[in-house]
Scaffold this motif. Structure first.
Motif, PDB file in Angstrom:
ATOM      1  N   ALA A  16      32.975  32.031  65.892  1.00  0.00           N
ATOM      2  CA  ALA A  16      33.569  32.433  64.620  1.00  0.00           C
ATOM      3  C   ALA A  16      34.257  31.264  63.914  1.00  0.00           C
ATOM      4  O   ALA A  16      34.429  31.285  62.695  1.00  0.00           O
ATOM      5  CB  ALA A  16      34.579  33.562  64.852  1.00  0.00           C
ATOM      6  N   PHE A  17      34.669  30.235  64.649  1.00  0.00           N
ATOM      7  CA  PHE A  17      35.430  29.146  64.049  1.00  0.00           C
ATOM      8  C   PHE A  17      34.653  27.842  63.934  1.00  0.00           C
ATOM      9  O   PHE A  17      35.115  26.916  63.270  1.00  0.00           O
ATOM     10  CB  PHE A  17      36.704  28.899  64.870  1.00  0.00           C
ATOM     11  CG  PHE A  17      37.704  30.011  64.768  1.00  0.00           C
ATOM     12  CD1 PHE A  17      38.606  30.069  63.722  1.00  0.00           C
ATOM     13  CD2 PHE A  17      37.740  31.016  65.730  1.00  0.00           C
ATOM     14  CE1 PHE A  17      39.523  31.097  63.624  1.00  0.00           C
ATOM     15  CE2 PHE A  17      38.656  32.044  65.643  1.00  0.00           C
ATOM     16  CZ  PHE A  17      39.549  32.086  64.581  1.00  0.00           C
ATOM     17  N   GLY A  18      33.505  27.753  64.577  1.00  0.00           N
ATOM     18  CA  GLY A  18      32.771  26.496  64.591  1.00  0.00           C
ATOM     19  C   GLY A  18      32.427  25.971  63.213  1.00  0.00           C
ATOM     20  O   GLY A  18      32.545  24.763  62.927  1.00  0.00           O
ATOM     21  N   ALA A  19      32.004  26.859  62.318  1.00  0.00           N
ATOM     22  CA  ALA A  19      31.595  26.428  60.984  1.00  0.00           C
ATOM     23  C   ALA A  19      32.752  25.836  60.202  1.00  0.00           C
ATOM     24  O   ALA A  19      32.554  24.902  59.404  1.00  0.00           O
ATOM     25  CB  ALA A  19      31.002  27.615  60.219  1.00  0.00           C
ATOM     26  N   TYR A  20      33.971  26.335  60.440  1.00  0.00           N
ATOM     27  CA  TYR A  20      35.121  25.830  59.700  1.00  0.00           C
ATOM     28  C   TYR A  20      35.539  24.453  60.192  1.00  0.00           C
ATOM     29  O   TYR A  20      36.003  23.623  59.412  1.00  0.00           O
ATOM     30  CB  TYR A  20      36.271  26.833  59.777  1.00  0.00           C
ATOM     31  CG  TYR A  20      35.848  28.171  59.251  1.00  0.00           C
ATOM     32  CD1 TYR A  20      35.555  28.340  57.908  1.00  0.00           C
ATOM     33  CD2 TYR A  20      35.648  29.251  60.105  1.00  0.00           C
ATOM     34  CE1 TYR A  20      35.112  29.562  57.418  1.00  0.00           C
ATOM     35  CE2 TYR A  20      35.216  30.466  59.628  1.00  0.00           C
ATOM     36  CZ  TYR A  20      34.938  30.614  58.282  1.00  0.00           C
ATOM     37  OH  TYR A  20      34.490  31.813  57.806  1.00  0.00           O
ATOM     38  N   VAL A  21      35.364  24.216  61.491  1.00  0.00           N
ATOM     39  CA  VAL A  21      35.627  22.876  62.016  1.00  0.00           C
ATOM     40  C   VAL A  21      34.656  21.883  61.393  1.00  0.00           C
ATOM     41  O   VAL A  21      35.040  20.785  60.957  1.00  0.00           O
ATOM     42  CB  VAL A  21      35.526  22.866  63.553  1.00  0.00           C
ATOM     43  CG1 VAL A  21      35.619  21.437  64.094  1.00  0.00           C
ATOM     44  CG2 VAL A  21      36.624  23.738  64.171  1.00  0.00           C
ATOM     45  N   ASP A  22      33.380  22.245  61.328  1.00  0.00           N
ATOM     46  CA  ASP A  22      32.378  21.353  60.718  1.00  0.00           C
ATOM     47  C   ASP A  22      32.682  21.125  59.241  1.00  0.00           C
ATOM     48  O   ASP A  22      32.551  19.999  58.733  1.00  0.00           O
ATOM     49  CB  ASP A  22      30.978  21.957  60.879  1.00  0.00           C
ATOM     50  CG  ASP A  22      30.555  22.043  62.335  1.00  0.00           C
ATOM     51  OD1 ASP A  22      31.089  21.284  63.158  1.00  0.00           O
ATOM     52  OD2 ASP A  22      29.690  22.895  62.643  1.00  0.00           O
ATOM     53  N   TRP A  23      33.090  22.174  58.545  1.00  0.00           N
ATOM     54  CA  TRP A  23      33.369  22.049  57.110  1.00  0.00           C
ATOM     55  C   TRP A  23      34.568  21.138  56.882  1.00  0.00           C
ATOM     56  O   TRP A  23      34.546  20.279  55.982  1.00  0.00           O
ATOM     57  CB  TRP A  23      33.627  23.427  56.509  1.00  0.00           C
ATOM     58  CG  TRP A  23      33.729  23.397  55.014  1.00  0.00           C
ATOM     59  CD1 TRP A  23      32.711  23.372  54.102  1.00  0.00           C
ATOM     60  CD2 TRP A  23      34.945  23.391  54.244  1.00  0.00           C
ATOM     61  NE1 TRP A  23      33.208  23.351  52.816  1.00  0.00           N
ATOM     62  CE2 TRP A  23      34.570  23.355  52.871  1.00  0.00           C
ATOM     63  CE3 TRP A  23      36.295  23.418  54.581  1.00  0.00           C
ATOM     64  CZ2 TRP A  23      35.506  23.348  51.845  1.00  0.00           C
ATOM     65  CZ3 TRP A  23      37.242  23.408  53.552  1.00  0.00           C
ATOM     66  CH2 TRP A  23      36.842  23.372  52.208  1.00  0.00           C
ATOM     67  N   ARG A  24      35.615  21.290  57.711  1.00  0.00           N
ATOM     68  CA  ARG A  24      36.799  20.462  57.556  1.00  0.00           C
ATOM     69  C   ARG A  24      36.519  19.001  57.928  1.00  0.00           C
ATOM     70  O   ARG A  24      37.155  18.088  57.392  1.00  0.00           O
ATOM     71  CB  ARG A  24      37.957  21.002  58.383  1.00  0.00           C
ATOM     72  CG  ARG A  24      38.744  22.094  57.673  1.00  0.00           C
ATOM     73  CD  ARG A  24      39.351  21.573  56.398  1.00  0.00           C
ATOM     74  NE  ARG A  24      40.085  22.611  55.676  1.00  0.00           N
ATOM     75  CZ  ARG A  24      40.366  22.555  54.392  1.00  0.00           C
ATOM     76  NH1 ARG A  24      39.956  21.530  53.667  1.00  0.00           N
ATOM     77  NH2 ARG A  24      41.036  23.519  53.809  1.00  0.00           N
TER      78      ARG A  24
END
Length: 398
Positions: free
Chosen positions: A188-196
């Motif tokens: 659920a959080f992986g995409a936000y780490v990549d985006w940041r």
């Protein structure tokens, strides 16, 4: 005293009838079985305040390295680096120091205006109504917004992340949680780490991406993507789930004790102590588990190395050896210190944020709704073996 078997007092974290009101069973455990042994489910448990505090403080004997949830320890899976609550030294102090940089008192305090804004946005539309579900409208909203703000997750996508975390903790039909439900997933959080990583900001994920530290091997490095994903997964889960439960519990307890609610409305300086009393009496996380690293004697029984020890904080918080009239709710209770946030090296890193959110929400609720009653016939406890609280809690406000 020997460990008590399930033929006498019986406790299972999967028994929904017990979890609906666990305190009579917890009282029996404290008096009849201060060391409890559930052979069928494969765990020991302590319930007295002194014993629970000792387990939480002694990380060398009672290890978190295999997890602090019964099902995860029993699965005997390899816990990846970055799950702070499932680590012992030397990794734990290294990773905790990293997170402590972003959980400073100054940073947490700086969030208050925005958290208050979230409360206003949630509560103002409800003014003039007959009632509402405090979990749906407040308990599931404000913690999600606060942790989303801290992590830097876009507001439009916070609900999807919250729901993924919530679903990971659900259990059905008095059954244990399965491993594909656990927060170790982190998807659920992986995409936000990549985006940041591509779009830095003023948030925890960005700070973790940029942090440089010396690891346990003496190597100076940055955190790996997987480590950061697991960090924010744990933060997101703890920040959403438990604080929402706290909001539900103070709503219920203050409905049950209107005279004490009136005292808070008249004197807001009582609110911080009142929240500590709520946390003592109805902890969102009633127990946590540890792996026993060596043979250890507890109440005359030798607990073998490799066993699982459950520390029942919810029982310890009502131990008459520690608290006068422990089942009584008292917003003015002196020396209300409790074990709800754990103890020792694993004392909850997010406790200041949870307390801040609880205080702000309660202040804003009292501003708009000086009285409320709970429609208990329509209220429903969440089905989970890890946290305890309300899934729905309808209130009438006039």
């Amino acid at each position: 005293m020997t460990a008590t078997t399930t033929d006498e007092v019986s406790f299972s974290p999967y028994d929904s009838a017990i979890i609906a009101d666990p305190y009579p069973v917890f009282a029996r455990l404290r008096e009849e079985a201060p060391l409890y042994h559930n052979r069928e489910l494969g765990f020991y448990a302590v319930s007295r305040h002194a014993d629970v505090a000792a387990v939480l403080q002694d990380h060398e004997t009672y290890s978190s390295a295999k997890g602090d949830i019964l099902e995860i320890i029993q699965a005997d899976i390899e816990v990846p680096s970055g799950v702070l609550i499932f680590e012992d030294p030397p990794l734990h102090p290294l990773h905790r120091r990293l997170l402590s940089r972003v959980f400073t008192p100054k940073r947490i305090a700086s969030l208050e205006p925005q958290i208050r804004e979230f409360c206003v946005r949630s509560l103002d539309p409800l003014v003039g109504s007959d009632g509402f579900d405090v979990i749906a409208e407040v308990g599931a909203q404000v913690p999600m917004r606060a942790i989303g703000l801290l992590l830097g997750i876009p507001e439009a996508e916070q609900e999807a992340v919250r729901d993924a975390v919530d679903n990971s903790l659900r259990t059905e039909g008095n059954q244990p949680m399965t491993m594909d439900q656990t927060l170790l997933d982190g998807e659920a959080f992986g995409a936000y780490v990549d985006w940041r990583a591509a779009n830095p900001g003023d948030d925890v994920i960005t700070q973790l991406l940029q942090a440089e530290f010396e690891d346990e091997t003496g190597t100076v490095r940055h955190l790996t993507r997987d480590e950061i994903v697991l960090y924010v997964t744990v933060l997101g889960g703890a920040g959403n789930e438990t604080t929402g439960r706290l909001i539900g519990w103070f709503t219920k307890l203050l409905a049950d004790h209107p005279e004490q609610r009136a005292a808070l409305a008249a004197d807001r300086s009582l609110i911080p102590n009142a929240l500590e009393e709520v946390l003592r009496l109805e902890p969102p996380g009633p127990f946590m588990c540890r792996s026993v690293t060596r043979d250890v004697e507890v109440h005359g029984t030798t607990i073998p190395q490799g066993s699982i020890m459950m520390a029942i904080m919810a029982a310890a918080n009502r131990d008459p050896r520690r608290y006068a009239d422990p089942d009584r709710f008292d917003v003015r209770r002196p020396d209300v210190q409790h074990l709800t946030f754990g103890g020792g090296i694993h004392f909850c890193l997010g406790n200041a944020l949870a307390r801040l959110e609880g205080r702000v929400v309660l202040e804003e609720m009292l501003d708009r709704f000086p009285t409320w009653t709970v429609d208990i016939d329509r209220a429903r406890l969440a089905s989970t073996s890890t946290v305890r609280g309300w899934e729905t809690l309808p209130v009438r406000v006039r």
